[in-house]
Design a protein around this motif. Structure first.
Motif, PDB file in Angstrom:
ATOM      1  N   ALA A  62      25.019  33.367  -0.747  1.00 40.73           N
ATOM      2  CA  ALA A  62      25.602  34.509  -0.030  1.00 40.73           C
ATOM      3  C   ALA A  62      24.614  35.673  -0.097  1.00 40.73           C
ATOM      4  CB  ALA A  62      26.928  34.901  -0.680  1.00 40.73           C
ATOM      5  N   THR A  63      24.261  36.209   1.056  1.00 42.55           N
ATOM      6  CA  THR A  63      23.336  37.349   1.115  1.00 42.55           C
ATOM      7  C   THR A  63      24.068  38.656   0.794  1.00 42.55           C
ATOM      8  OG1 THR A  63      23.853  37.609   3.435  1.00 42.55           O
ATOM      9  CG2 THR A  63      21.866  36.338   2.915  1.00 42.55           C
ATOM     10  N   ALA A  64      23.281  39.699   0.548  1.00 47.38           N
ATOM     11  CA  ALA A  64      23.839  41.042   0.357  1.00 47.38           C
ATOM     12  C   ALA A  64      24.580  41.465   1.622  1.00 47.38           C
ATOM     13  CB  ALA A  64      22.715  42.022   0.044  1.00 47.38           C
ATOM     14  N   ASN A  65      24.016  41.101   2.749  1.00 45.81           N
ATOM     15  CA  ASN A  65      24.635  41.428   4.035  1.00 45.81           C
ATOM     16  C   ASN A  65      26.012  40.779   4.153  1.00 45.81           C
ATOM     17  OD1 ASN A  65      24.605  42.321   6.854  1.00 45.81           O
ATOM     18  ND2 ASN A  65      24.368  40.152   7.332  1.00 45.81           N
TER      19      ASN A  65
ATOM     20  N   MET B 280      27.062  28.004   9.388  1.00 45.73           N
ATOM     21  CA  MET B 280      25.837  28.757   9.061  1.00 45.73           C
ATOM     22  C   MET B 280      25.780  30.061   9.840  1.00 45.73           C
ATOM     23  SD  MET B 280      23.074  25.646   9.280  1.00 45.73           S
ATOM     24  CE  MET B 280      21.734  26.446   8.413  1.00 45.73           C
ATOM     25  N   THR B 281      25.212  31.082   9.207  1.00 44.50           N
ATOM     26  CA  THR B 281      24.930  32.300   9.967  1.00 44.50           C
ATOM     27  C   THR B 281      23.640  32.060  10.753  1.00 44.50           C
ATOM     28  OG1 THR B 281      23.599  33.279   8.216  1.00 44.50           O
ATOM     29  CG2 THR B 281      25.977  33.746   8.176  1.00 44.50           C
ATOM     30  N   LYS B 282      23.417  32.927  11.732  1.00 44.61           N
ATOM     31  CA  LYS B 282      22.186  32.815  12.538  1.00 44.61           C
ATOM     32  C   LYS B 282      20.953  32.916  11.636  1.00 44.61           C
ATOM     33  CE  LYS B 282      23.305  32.450  16.952  1.00 44.61           C
ATOM     34  NZ  LYS B 282      24.334  31.459  16.642  1.00 44.61           N
TER      35      LYS B 282
ATOM     36  N   THR C 206      24.274  31.334   4.269  1.00 44.05           N
ATOM     37  CA  THR C 206      23.767  32.569   4.878  1.00 44.05           C
ATOM     38  C   THR C 206      22.252  32.668   4.694  1.00 44.05           C
ATOM     39  OG1 THR C 206      24.132  33.915   2.912  1.00 44.05           O
ATOM     40  CG2 THR C 206      26.000  33.703   4.417  1.00 44.05           C
ATOM     41  N   GLY C 207      21.678  33.713   5.297  1.00 42.00           N
ATOM     42  CA  GLY C 207      20.216  33.801   5.429  1.00 42.00           C
ATOM     43  C   GLY C 207      19.462  34.256   4.213  1.00 42.00           C
ATOM     44  N   SER C 208      19.549  33.459   3.147  1.00 44.48           N
ATOM     45  CA  SER C 208      18.776  33.739   1.936  1.00 44.48           C
ATOM     46  C   SER C 208      17.649  32.727   1.827  1.00 44.48           C
ATOM     47  CB  SER C 208      19.704  33.635   0.719  1.00 44.48           C
ATOM     48  OG  SER C 208      18.973  33.312  -0.434  1.00 44.48           O
TER      49      SER C 208
ATOM     50  N   PRO D 124      26.199  34.475  -4.738  1.00 49.75           N
ATOM     51  CA  PRO D 124      25.142  35.322  -4.161  1.00 49.75           C
ATOM     52  C   PRO D 124      23.749  34.907  -4.622  1.00 49.75           C
ATOM     53  CG  PRO D 124      26.830  36.627  -5.302  1.00 49.75           C
ATOM     54  CD  PRO D 124      27.012  35.214  -5.715  1.00 49.75           C
ATOM     55  N   ALA D 125      22.767  35.242  -3.799  1.00 44.85           N
ATOM     56  CA  ALA D 125      21.351  35.057  -4.161  1.00 44.85           C
ATOM     57  C   ALA D 125      20.585  36.156  -3.466  1.00 44.85           C
ATOM     58  CB  ALA D 125      20.864  33.690  -3.695  1.00 44.85           C
ATOM     59  N   MET D 126      19.802  36.879  -4.223  1.00 44.51           N
ATOM     60  CA  MET D 126      19.007  37.973  -3.622  1.00 44.51           C
ATOM     61  C   MET D 126      18.024  38.491  -4.655  1.00 44.51           C
ATOM     62  SD  MET D 126      22.081  40.777  -3.503  1.00 44.51           S
ATOM     63  CE  MET D 126      23.237  39.533  -2.962  1.00 44.51           C
TER      64      MET D 126
END
Ligand SMILES: Cc1cc2nc3c(=O)[nH]c(=O)nc-3n(C[C@H](O)[C@H](O)[C@H](O)COP(=O)(O)O)c2cc1C
Length: 415
Positions: A95-98, A46-48, A20-22, A127-129
């Motif tokens: 993994a993003t928060a989103n 993959m997410t956009k 995801t977009g991290s 997760p990573a944020m």
């Protein structure tokens, strides 16, 4: 790191890696490489937003597989169902928060989140944020929700973040992520030390050099059982009649055409197997005579083909068994349960998987789905609803494991 030494259960497993977009998306590349080194096959989704950080090409080259980024992918229109169906584990890293929010709520607006709703395998999320995001109440709540549902959520690590802040939010180190995947697989290796002999597909009984008698079996059920047993740690020998399917890597495959060839191959491998699963649709009859040359029509208005019974492979194997668990299939068109019970008893099987091959709504020959009832020699009965053949394969293996491998069945020998 210590975790690296523990990686022992990934060989032959199929991991779906969601990215995801991290800002940490680039670290997924080394996670992918480590999984591959441990022997896993990896499909990347993959997410956009993820594609803004790392190109799909990088994952494509390193995984050797197409990367899916679009729910409406032209090449694989049902990717959200087919990818998780084949997966032994889904790992989302980073993994993003989103993503955590969407997964917790069951939203499905991209291929990764939609896929998650149909995945029946273990799911691990790393997760990573930013630190403030990680401690934000909705994020904390979504993590709790996911954990309460059995999702393994790895705590991010404390350290310097992209914002310059030192806080908890860094993606877990790669060995820790790989160890988590490995340990999820360890609990699914319940078929280790088993040698499983599986038969699959139809047989072809020659009439002449260009014609044969056969049946509608596609081999999908047997191939799915072979793949499931392999994924659960068994050594698998697949004896396959003619089929367009390819076995998963690591499965020893013997290709045969006729019932006699299938019998030979099974007799050869039976003494060393611990479990036999006969999913093949072996011809019951074959032409008494196979013509050396093509039979010509030449003004004939009819032709009588004399048939003879083929060898009863199951009964012959049953007579040779030492301690093997024997599982048969009963593909029936009527009186499903009574015919299956008769076969279970007559062939001295431990279990029989009965299914109605006439059912509508996608079951039986050639279909990707099947609905079956499992009957045991002890009289137990499990009615499994309509499901994919791959999932049914796992249910059958679980039933064999519980009913026979853990509590050995009473052996009933054919007289
Ligand atoms: C430079 C940059 C870095 C980002 N890093 C993160 C991150 O590490 N974690 C996170 O949760 N969101 C991060 N985001 C925000 C996500 O990209 C954004 O929420 C996006 O909608 C996530 O989409 P996805 O969950 O579908 O991949 C970042 C955004 C930008 C512009």
């Amino acid at each position: 790191m210590d975790e690296a030494r523990l990686v022992t259960h990934l060989s032959g497993k199929r991991v779906v890696l969601g990215v995801t977009g991290s800002i940490a998306a680039y670290k997924a590349v080394s996670v992918l490489r480590a999984l591959r080194c441990a022997g896993a096959t990896v499909s990347v989704v993959m997410t956009k937003a993820a594609t803004k950080f790392v190109t799909p090409r990088t994952f494509e080259v390193l995984s050797g597989e197409r990367v899916v980024t679009d729910l409406f992918d032209a090449h694989e229109p049902m990717a959200h169902l087919t990818i998780p169906e084949r997966a032994d584990v889904v790992l989302v890293a980073p993994a993003t928060a989103n993503f955590l929010a969407k997964a917790a709520l069951g939203l499905a607006d991209d291929v990764l989140t939609t896929m998650l709703l149909s995945a029946r395998c273990p799911v691990i999320v790393a997760p990573a944020m930013d630190g403030d995001m990680w401690t934000h109440p909705p994020v904390v709540q979504h993590v709790q929700t996911l954990r309460s549902r059995g999702v393994v959520v790895l705590d991010p690590e404390v350290g310097p973040l992209a914002s310059g802040q030192i806080a908890q939010g860094r993606l877990s180190e790669e060995p820790k992520i790989v160890a988590a995947v490995d340990s999820a697989m360890a609990s699914r290796c319940d078929w280790q030390n088993q040698v499983v002999l599986v038969s699959a597909g139809p047989t072809q009984e020659p009439i002449d050099p260009v014609r044969f008698l056969s049946n509608r079996s596609s081999g999908k059920m047997g191939y799915a059982i072979a793949a499931a047993a392999k994924a659960r740690g068994a050594e698998v020998i697949l004896v396959s009649g003619p089929s367009s399917l390819s076995p998963e890597p690591g499965i020893t495959t013997v290709r045969v055409n006729t019932a006699a060839e299938m019998a030979d191959a099974l007799f050869r491998h039976f003494p060393t197997c611990t479990v036999l699963i006969m999913a093949a649709a072996v011809a019951d009859f074959r032409p008494k005579e196979s013509f050396a040359q093509k039979v010509k029509k030449q003004g004939k208005t009819d032709m009588v083909l004399e048939l003879e019974a083929t060898p009863d492979i199951l009964a012959m194997l049953s007579a040779r068994r030492t301690s093997q668990i024997m599982v048969g299939f009963a593909a029936e068109t009527e009186h499903i349960l009574s015919h299956a019970t008769d076969k279970l008893n007559a062939k001295g099987l431990d279990l029989i998987v009965a299914n109605d091959v006439t059912q509508t709504g996608g079951g039986g020959f050639g279909s990707d789905d099947n609905a079956a009832i499992i009957l045991s020699a002890r009289g137990e009965q499990r009615d499994l609803g309509l499901m994919s053949k791959r999932r049914l394969a796992d249910e059958i293996l679980t039933a064999v494991h519980e009913l026979c491998l853990v509590r050995p069945c009473q052996k009933v020998l054919v007289q």
